[in-house]
Motif scaffolding. Structure first.
Motif, mmCIF file in Angstrom:
data_model
loop_
_atom_site.group_PDB
_atom_site.id
_atom_site.type_symbol
_atom_site.label_atom_id
_atom_site.label_comp_id
_atom_site.label_asym_id
_atom_site.label_seq_id
_atom_site.Cartn_x
_atom_site.Cartn_y
_atom_site.Cartn_z
ATOM 1 N N MET A 5 59.529 31.923 33.780
ATOM 2 C CA MET A 5 59.268 30.740 34.589
ATOM 3 C C MET A 5 58.312 31.057 35.746
ATOM 4 O O MET A 5 57.423 30.271 36.062
ATOM 5 C CB MET A 5 60.584 30.182 35.126
ATOM 6 C CG MET A 5 60.428 28.916 35.947
ATOM 7 S SD MET A 5 59.653 27.566 35.000
ATOM 8 C CE MET A 5 60.954 27.231 33.819
ATOM 9 N N LYS A 6 58.498 32.256 36.355
ATOM 10 C CA LYS A 6 57.610 32.659 37.446
ATOM 11 C C LYS A 6 56.174 32.797 36.956
ATOM 12 O O LYS A 6 55.225 32.364 37.624
ATOM 13 C CB LYS A 6 58.100 33.983 38.045
ATOM 14 C CG LYS A 6 57.282 34.455 39.235
ATOM 15 C CD LYS A 6 57.837 35.759 39.792
ATOM 16 C CE LYS A 6 56.995 36.238 40.968
ATOM 17 N NZ LYS A 6 57.516 37.521 41.517
ATOM 18 N N LEU A 7 56.010 33.392 35.773
ATOM 19 C CA LEU A 7 54.671 33.550 35.193
ATOM 20 C C LEU A 7 54.063 32.190 34.883
ATOM 21 O O LEU A 7 52.875 31.955 35.130
ATOM 22 C CB LEU A 7 54.756 34.399 33.927
ATOM 23 C CG LEU A 7 53.446 34.626 33.160
ATOM 24 C CD1 LEU A 7 52.434 35.342 34.036
ATOM 25 C CD2 LEU A 7 53.715 35.424 31.890
ATOM 26 N N LEU A 8 54.875 31.278 34.345
ATOM 27 C CA LEU A 8 54.400 29.933 34.027
ATOM 28 C C LEU A 8 53.924 29.212 35.277
ATOM 29 O O LEU A 8 52.842 28.607 35.285
ATOM 30 C CB LEU A 8 55.513 29.133 33.346
ATOM 31 C CG LEU A 8 55.205 27.650 33.067
ATOM 32 C CD1 LEU A 8 54.021 27.513 32.129
ATOM 33 C CD2 LEU A 8 56.436 26.954 32.488
ATOM 34 N N LEU A 9 54.699 29.292 36.341
ATOM 35 C CA LEU A 9 54.323 28.629 37.589
ATOM 36 C C LEU A 9 53.057 29.237 38.183
ATOM 37 O O LEU A 9 52.189 28.525 38.695
ATOM 38 C CB LEU A 9 55.472 28.721 38.596
ATOM 39 C CG LEU A 9 56.720 27.884 38.270
ATOM 40 C CD1 LEU A 9 57.828 28.168 39.282
ATOM 41 C CD2 LEU A 9 56.379 26.398 38.256
ATOM 42 N N ASN A 10 52.941 30.560 38.104
ATOM 43 C CA ASN A 10 51.753 31.247 38.605
ATOM 44 C C ASN A 10 50.519 30.811 37.826
ATOM 45 O O ASN A 10 49.464 30.504 38.400
ATOM 46 C CB ASN A 10 51.952 32.758 38.498
ATOM 47 C CG ASN A 10 50.802 33.546 39.103
ATOM 48 O OD1 ASN A 10 50.044 33.042 39.932
ATOM 49 N ND2 ASN A 10 50.667 34.786 38.695
ATOM 50 N N ALA A 11 50.662 30.769 36.491
ATOM 51 C CA ALA A 11 49.535 30.378 35.644
ATOM 52 C C ALA A 11 49.139 28.926 35.887
ATOM 53 O O ALA A 11 47.954 28.599 36.003
ATOM 54 C CB ALA A 11 49.898 30.596 34.171
ATOM 55 N N LEU A 12 50.123 28.038 35.972
ATOM 56 C CA LEU A 12 49.835 26.624 36.192
ATOM 57 C C LEU A 12 49.206 26.396 37.564
ATOM 58 O O LEU A 12 48.295 25.577 37.703
ATOM 59 C CB LEU A 12 51.112 25.800 36.064
ATOM 60 C CG LEU A 12 51.615 25.542 34.640
ATOM 61 C CD1 LEU A 12 52.939 24.799 34.664
ATOM 62 C CD2 LEU A 12 50.583 24.775 33.815
ATOM 63 N N THR A 13 49.683 27.117 38.566
ATOM 64 C CA THR A 13 49.123 26.986 39.911
ATOM 65 C C THR A 13 47.655 27.371 39.930
ATOM 66 O O THR A 13 46.810 26.646 40.488
ATOM 67 C CB THR A 13 49.900 27.855 40.909
ATOM 68 O OG1 THR A 13 51.263 27.432 40.949
ATOM 69 C CG2 THR A 13 49.308 27.750 42.308
ATOM 70 N N LYS A 14 47.334 28.503 39.311
ATOM 71 C CA LYS A 14 45.941 28.954 39.284
ATOM 72 C C LYS A 14 45.077 28.027 38.440
ATOM 73 O O LYS A 14 43.907 27.775 38.770
ATOM 74 C CB LYS A 14 45.870 30.386 38.761
ATOM 75 C CG LYS A 14 46.470 31.397 39.734
ATOM 76 C CD LYS A 14 46.125 32.820 39.378
ATOM 77 C CE LYS A 14 46.624 33.774 40.457
ATOM 78 N NZ LYS A 14 46.234 35.179 40.198
ATOM 79 N N PHE A 15 45.640 27.496 37.365
ATOM 80 C CA PHE A 15 44.897 26.571 36.514
ATOM 81 C C PHE A 15 44.560 25.294 37.276
ATOM 82 O O PHE A 15 43.408 24.845 37.278
ATOM 83 C CB PHE A 15 45.722 26.241 35.265
ATOM 84 C CG PHE A 15 45.065 25.254 34.346
ATOM 85 C CD1 PHE A 15 44.124 25.663 33.422
ATOM 86 C CD2 PHE A 15 45.394 23.908 34.411
ATOM 87 C CE1 PHE A 15 43.510 24.750 32.572
ATOM 88 C CE2 PHE A 15 44.789 22.981 33.562
ATOM 89 C CZ PHE A 15 43.845 23.405 32.646
ATOM 90 N N VAL A 16 45.551 24.707 37.931
ATOM 91 C CA VAL A 16 45.341 23.458 38.671
ATOM 92 C C VAL A 16 44.399 23.676 39.848
ATOM 93 O O VAL A 16 43.493 22.863 40.093
ATOM 94 C CB VAL A 16 46.688 22.874 39.152
ATOM 95 C CG1 VAL A 16 46.456 21.689 40.078
ATOM 96 C CG2 VAL A 16 47.540 22.459 37.961
ATOM 97 N N CYS A 17 44.579 24.798 40.561
ATOM 98 C CA CYS A 17 43.689 25.088 41.697
ATOM 99 C C CYS A 17 42.246 25.269 41.227
ATOM 100 O O CYS A 17 41.305 24.791 41.870
ATOM 101 C CB CYS A 17 44.169 26.334 42.430
ATOM 102 S SG CYS A 17 45.682 26.100 43.387
#
Length: 221
Positions: A1-13
């Motif tokens: 879940m932490k990896l998913l949130l990190n990836a999604l955050t960088k993708f959206v940013c």
């Protein structure tokens, strides 16, 4: 879940940043080529990210780590960032003020080449499990000399040069191409510094350089 949130955050940013850099200078959201580029860039990126998340989460975590430790590479990253900012802003301004006209067939051809370069980049990631966004040698790392690595020593850079040189054409701006034209010179600096480190620290890399003569472009360099 932490990896998913990190990836999604960088993708959206990344999506928001690119959108702002393109559409603010353009002064409108009706910049069709801008939407074309965002679709070509971020839809495959999202698909690739989801595949890595489920099939190779460790590799995805490695790809998300972009903190360079070497001073030369930090300079390369900074120059690349300035190039992207300048290129996107100029493309937006070009659209707003109509500085140049890009024929539609050329933009379509560039879009096809962009996706081809993306496919090459994906193949490189599939072939090389040690591939990361930072220059380093991992414990137990071995030289990869098959597939595209049997043709050129840096197929990832071959793919990114084609990818990035197509960006301003997809955006419909000849003037933005001036900014992105600096990328090959920037990547050469990165490549030479990387090869020095790999020759020094990766067993078998010196022999690999003798086996595969060309760095980026087959039969040329």
């Amino acid at each position: 879940m932490k990896l998913l949130l990190n990836a999604l955050t960088k993708f959206v940013c990344g999506l928001l940043l690119v959108g702002l850099l393109i559409f603010l200078p353009a002064g409108t959201l009706s910049y069709t080529y801008g939407w074309l580029f965002i679709g070509l860039l971020f839809i495959p990126m999202l698909i690739a990210g989801l595949v890595m998340l489920f099939k190779s989460p460790d590799f995805l975590a490695k790809r998300l780590d972009a903190k360079e430790k070497q001073s030369t590479q930090k300079g390369v990253v900074a120059l690349s960032g300035l190039m992207f900012i300048a290129g996107f802003v100029v493309a937006g301004l070009d659209y707003r003020f109509g500085w140049s006209v890009m024929p539609l067939p050329i933009t379509i051809a560039a879009s096809v080449l962009f996706l081809l370069a993306y496919a090459l980049y994906t193949e490189v990631m599939r072939e090389n499990a040690y591939l990361s966004r930072t220059i380093k040698v991992e414990e137990g790392q071995k030289v990869v000399d098959t597939g595209l690595y049997g043709i050129v020593r840096h197929p990832m850079y071959m793919a990114t040069i084609l990818l990035f040189l197509m960006i301003p054409i997809v955006l419909g701006s000849w003037y933005a191409l001036i900014a992105f034209a600096f990328y090959p010179a920037i990547i050469i600096v990165r490549l030479k510094d990387e090869e020095e480190l790999l020759t020094r620290e990766l067993p078998g890399y010196a022999e690999y350089k003798q086996k595969v003569k060309y760095r980026i472009i087959p039969f040329i360099w």
